[in-house]
Design a protein around this motif. Structure first.
Motif, PDB file in Angstrom:
ATOM      1  N   GLU A 255      27.891  36.526  94.227  1.00 36.43           N
ATOM      2  CA  GLU A 255      26.877  36.070  93.272  1.00 36.43           C
ATOM      3  C   GLU A 255      26.120  37.219  92.629  1.00 36.43           C
ATOM      4  O   GLU A 255      25.430  37.023  91.626  1.00 36.43           O
ATOM      5  CB  GLU A 255      25.901  35.124  93.982  1.00 36.43           C
TER       6      GLU A 255
ATOM      7  N   LYS B 181      22.233  26.301  99.207  1.00 36.80           N
ATOM      8  CA  LYS B 181      22.211  27.591  99.902  1.00 36.80           C
ATOM      9  C   LYS B 181      22.148  27.396 101.412  1.00 36.80           C
ATOM     10  O   LYS B 181      22.765  28.145 102.170  1.00 36.80           O
ATOM     11  CB  LYS B 181      21.010  28.408  99.439  1.00 36.80           C
TER      12      LYS B 181
ATOM     13  N   ASN C 214      30.196  31.465  89.900  1.00 32.90           N
ATOM     14  CA  ASN C 214      30.484  32.310  91.058  1.00 32.90           C
ATOM     15  C   ASN C 214      29.969  31.681  92.346  1.00 32.90           C
ATOM     16  O   ASN C 214      30.559  31.837  93.410  1.00 32.90           O
ATOM     17  CB  ASN C 214      29.859  33.691  90.867  1.00 32.90           C
ATOM     18  N   THR C 215      28.867  30.938  92.250  1.00 30.61           N
ATOM     19  CA  THR C 215      28.290  30.284  93.426  1.00 30.61           C
ATOM     20  C   THR C 215      29.191  29.183  93.948  1.00 30.61           C
ATOM     21  O   THR C 215      29.540  29.152  95.138  1.00 30.61           O
ATOM     22  CB  THR C 215      26.898  29.712  93.088  1.00 30.61           C
TER      23      THR C 215
ATOM     24  N   SER D  88      18.348  22.468  94.847  1.00 34.11           N
ATOM     25  CA  SER D  88      19.120  23.716  94.797  1.00 34.11           C
ATOM     26  C   SER D  88      19.107  24.447  96.133  1.00 34.11           C
ATOM     27  O   SER D  88      20.108  25.060  96.526  1.00 34.11           O
ATOM     28  CB  SER D  88      18.562  24.630  93.702  1.00 34.11           C
TER      29      SER D  88
ATOM     30  N   ASP E 243      28.524  24.398 100.294  1.00 36.64           N
ATOM     31  CA  ASP E 243      29.184  23.567  99.275  1.00 36.64           C
ATOM     32  C   ASP E 243      29.996  22.429  99.874  1.00 36.64           C
ATOM     33  O   ASP E 243      30.221  21.417  99.220  1.00 36.64           O
ATOM     34  CB  ASP E 243      30.074  24.428  98.380  1.00 36.64           C
TER      35      ASP E 243
ATOM     36  N   LEU F 128      26.570  32.899  87.000  1.00 42.80           N
ATOM     37  CA  LEU F 128      25.999  32.797  88.343  1.00 42.80           C
ATOM     38  C   LEU F 128      26.362  31.465  88.984  1.00 42.80           C
ATOM     39  O   LEU F 128      26.759  31.417  90.161  1.00 42.80           O
ATOM     40  CB  LEU F 128      24.478  32.955  88.277  1.00 42.80           C
TER      41      LEU F 128
END
Length: 840
Positions: free
Chosen positions: A422, A366, A415-416, A362, A370, A412
């Motif tokens: 977020e 960040k 939206n990410t 994960s 993406d 969440l």
């Protein structure tokens, strides 16, 4: 095969060669004995050492090694992709067998006749068939133990080794016994040769499967194991011994096109899917997204003859370790799953029909963005839409295209990956509209003027002011053909309703009823919860703690809250005075939930749902004078999403979160966390290989309790002729399958749904009316077809205050096939003041 090093003759029996060598050595006075094998040629000082060597150096292992060598190069395939023996090698074997048959003495006539009859009966049973069937069963066994969540790959290796040890010594003893039988009998040489080939193949049963590398190679060659592909998402420098070393951050991708090709190649899956699609086209009510105008627009550039199926893509994070431990978050993984959105409903939620596509850490999303993580996914989805997959089923050729309709997930997660804000306390948090937070807190209806579109999305990207626009970045998902993030019409009722709005509303109501109005106390509520007769298919809610209720926090999971919400009317509704304005808020929420949990919607459903949501939100603001939370606002978009995407329950994330549990169980038995994403991805693909090797298509996973009684056929069932007369719409062709042996039981489990005698089922649903029955008998035939015999239940009226039907159970018995049920849930009857109530 024992071979004479002097004359080159072959001897099948070790004793025969020893006798031959004794004669030669006596004539030539040689002091050593030489092995005549091509790759050996060793010398031995005595007959004893030479005999021992020959016992471990027989023909069958040598020929088997040659067969394996030849099989690797032969490009032939059986059902599982295992190569056949080449023609030249078969010819060599025939030559050897012919050579030995010429050396045999004349056999007894009776024995010859016996062998002839055996060969005639088994002329189709040859060594190749035996070997392929043996390999097939080993693969099935191997996939079976690999598919267990509680077995690590290390455990599988141990199991294979233990089984090999279990068989090796007993087979050696058996081999010596066979040699003894051969020496003492006059069995034809060619039959001895064949029997040894069979035996030696059995003896080295696990030789080809001895290591994981060999097992994976066999599964890949058979097109059963689709190996995860590792790709680099970033790099970092690590210092070792004062030397900088470049390390890579990696993720793992699985070819969805290969998975879908194997999936739809399983017998029956494509046929049943296409049959279901044909049925949908003839229905007025909307059951699936393919019946919507939104879907028709997405596939408008395809020909009418093209087969195009919708895809759902799901994204979420989950913790592989202890979420409360010291290393929480370090090994948190992001998972992307995919499902075909138009599978028959009774198979849609099967976890084995939810496929893993990408697995990554994960934190990498960040850190690296993406575009790196989802680039392979985007390319794959475009390939599936433009090129599709090619299938050949029973000499018929098909090309299937897949069009991505929605990305699913909680708010969440969506939206990410869709590139929106977020934080839900930000000024513009909604992914459906551009309404500001202060306005959304009081909005009870969707404002179409503020809806996001591809056009205003481009303007927001240019503006580059996320706080005001809510758009953080241009998502890579916009590169998927015929998809745009502003048209991702997807909601999640599990988090929006059962972990959101329902928690807030019921917490406020219970505080009002218990602490202010004092209609009842918390102990009374908990006693009723404790003794309430919940359906076996529903998760029983826990008792409510005083301190949690005071803090407006009901500690329940989504499924527990769903059960509590649906049954609240019967649990404590009778303790609330009729006409209570606060109780009206519950009734409105209950009506909303009834609509969004339906399997279909009608033309008037959209307007009904919009009015219910408006009334509910307006009453909440009026009663409690509090602003609406973000999940209240998302509900205002439900009516329009219903029109575009079909029934809202089809987009629930609960089954996908159940898929997480498989990975968590697998992670618990994996000691190492080095490259945990690869380990879990491999484990999942091995479980999928088990489905492919067993050709497990659309079938009910059925199990039943102890048999109560057996019957020779359906007519021997007591009073069945009367039951049949009372039942309408019974398929008599299907009833013919109950003409042979049938059994009666008191409990059956079908696809994790439990049905018991005295349970209530909905036998039909028509024009908003439910028709119920109380199961009195469960009949199963040899094909696992299920017939419910039930006592008909009359619905007298509907009590809106308790949101339940007032019913009466009759003695009139009818029957219905399980497959003909429209609602597969079970219900319970609760008696209040000598009146029977049934809540749906």
């Amino acid at each position: 095969m024992p071979t004479c090093s002097f004359c080159g003759n072959f001897y099948f029996k070790t004793n025969a060669l020893i006798t031959h060598l004794k004669i030669i050595h006596q004539c030539q006075e040689s002091s050593t004995y030489s092995c005549g094998e091509k790759n050996c040629r060793r010398n031995f000082p005595s007959l004893k050492s030479f005999r021992k060597h020959l016992n471990n150096h027989s023909l069958a292992p040598a020929i088997h090694r040659e067969l394996l060598k030849r099989n690797d190069s032969v490009n032939c395939q059986t059902t599982l992709g295992i190569g056949d023996i080449s023609d030249d090698l078969c010819q060599q074997n025939l030559t050897i067998k012919s050579h030995y048959s010429n050396l045999e003495n004349e056999k007894q006539k009776s024995r010859q006749e016996l062998y002839s009859s055996v060969l005639i009966q088994n002329e189709k049973i040859n060594f190749t068939t035996f070997k392929n069937k043996l390999n097939e069963k080993i693969i099935v066994f191997m996939c079976g133990i690999y598919s267990e969540n509680t077995f690590s790959r290390k455990d599988v290796q141990k199991i294979m080794n233990l089984i090999n040890e279990l068989l090796s010594e007993p087979l050696d003893i058996f081999n010596k016994f066979i040699d003894h039988v051969y020496n003492e009998s006059n069995i034809p040489a060619e039959d001895v040769f064949e029997m040894n080939r069979f035996f030696q193949e059995l003896k080295i049963l696990f030789e080809d499967f001895g290591t994981e590398h060999l097992r994976f190679k066999i599964l890949e060659r058979a097109d059963l194991f689709i190996k995860p592909v590792e790709f680099t998402v970033g790099e970092y420098i690590e210092t070792k011994n004062n030397v900088p070393v470049v390390k890579k951050y990696t993720a793992h991708f699985i070819s969805l096109s290969q998975v879908l090709r194997n999936f739809f190649s399983i017998p029956g899956i494509l046929f049943e899917t296409m049959t279901y699609l044909e049925q949908l086209q003839n229905l007025d009510n909307v059951y699936n997204i393919i019946q919507t105008n939104f879907w028709r627009e997405k596939i408008s550039d395809f020909k009418k003859t093209d087969i195009v199926l919708p895809l759902f893509i799901y994204y979420d994070d989950y913790e592989t370790g202890n979420p409360l431990g010291s290393r929480a978050g370090i090994h948190k993984l992001g998972a992307i799953y995919s499902t075909v959105a138009c599978l028959p409903p009774k198979y849609q939620s099967r976890l084995e029909n939810i496929f893993l596509v990408t697995l990554f850490h994960s934190t990498d999303l960040k850190e690296f963005g993406d575009k790196v993580i989802f680039s392979k996914l985007v390319d794959e989805l475009n390939y599936l839409r433009n090129t599709g997959i090619f299938l050949k089923i029973q000499s018929n050729e098909y090309r299937l295209h897949f069009c991505t309709v929605s990305f699913l997930g909680d708010n969440l997660a969506l939206n990410t990956i869709l590139g929106f804000q977020e934080s839900f306390s930000s000024n513009s948090y909604c992914r459906f509209c551009k309404l500001l937070r202060v306005d959304a807190q009081n909005s009870t209806l969707e404002n179409v003027q503020y809806l996001r579109t591809p056009e205003n999305y481009k303007d927001d990207i240019i503006t580059n002011y996320p706080y005001l626009t809510g758009v953080k970045q241009n998502s890579i998902l916009n590169k998927i053909k015929s998809f745009h993030v502003t048209e991702n019409f997807c909601i999640d009722i599990a988090h929006d309703i059962f972990e959101g709005v329902a928690v807030v509303v019921l917490a406020h109501l219970l505080n009002k009823f218990i602490f202010e109005e004092k209609f009842f106390d918390l102990q009374t509520l908990n006693n009723r919860l404790k003794h309430f007769n919940f359906s076996a298919n529903h998760n029983k809610p826990p008792l409510i703690m005083h301190e949690n209720l005071k803090k407006m926090n009901l500690r329940m999971s989504a499924s527990e809250m769903k059960t509590f919400l649906l049954n609240a009317g019967l649990i404590f509704g009778d303790l609330i005075p009729e006409g209570n304005k606060y109780w009206k808020l519950y009734i409105l929420l209950r009506k909303i939930v009834s609509v969004i949990l339906k399997d279909f919607f009608t033309p008037e459903t959209e307007n009904d749902l919009r009015n219910l949501i408006h009334d509910h939100h307006s009453l909440f603001i009026s009663l409690f004078a509090k602003p609406l939370k973000p999940k209240f606002h998302f509900m205002t978009h439900y009516p329009s999403i219903l029109l575009n995407s079909g029934p809202l329950k089809n987009m629930s994330t609960l089954r996908y979160e159940s898929k997480h549990r498989q990975f968590k169980l697998s992670a618990n038995v994996i000691a190492s966390r080095v490259n945990i994403s690869y380990s879990l991805a491999v484990k999942h693909q091995l479980q999928l290989a088990s489905k492919f090797v067993n050709q497990r298509g659309f079938s009910h996973n059925t199990s039943y309790s102890t048999i109560i009684k057996e019957y020779s056929n359906i007519d021997s069932l007591p009073k069945f002729s009367d039951i049949l007369k009372n039942s309408s719409g019974i398929n008599h062709e299907k009833l013919c399958s109950f003409d042979s042996r049938i059994v009666s039981c008191n409990k059956i489990t079908v696809n994790s749904k439990i049905y018991r005698v005295n349970d209530i089922i909905c036998v039909d649903y028509e024009n908003k009316n439910h028709f119920f029955g109380k199961i009195s008998n469960i009949i199963i035939n040899e094909f696992n077809d299920i017939l419910f015999v039930y006592k008909y239940i009359v619905s007298i009226t509907f009590n809106e205050h308790l949101f339940s039907y007032v019913v009466d159970i009759t003695e009139l018995e009818k029957c219905v096939f399980f497959n003909f049920l429209k609602i597969f849930d079970t219900f319970v009857i609760i008696k209040r003041n000598e009146i029977n109530y049934l809540s749906v």
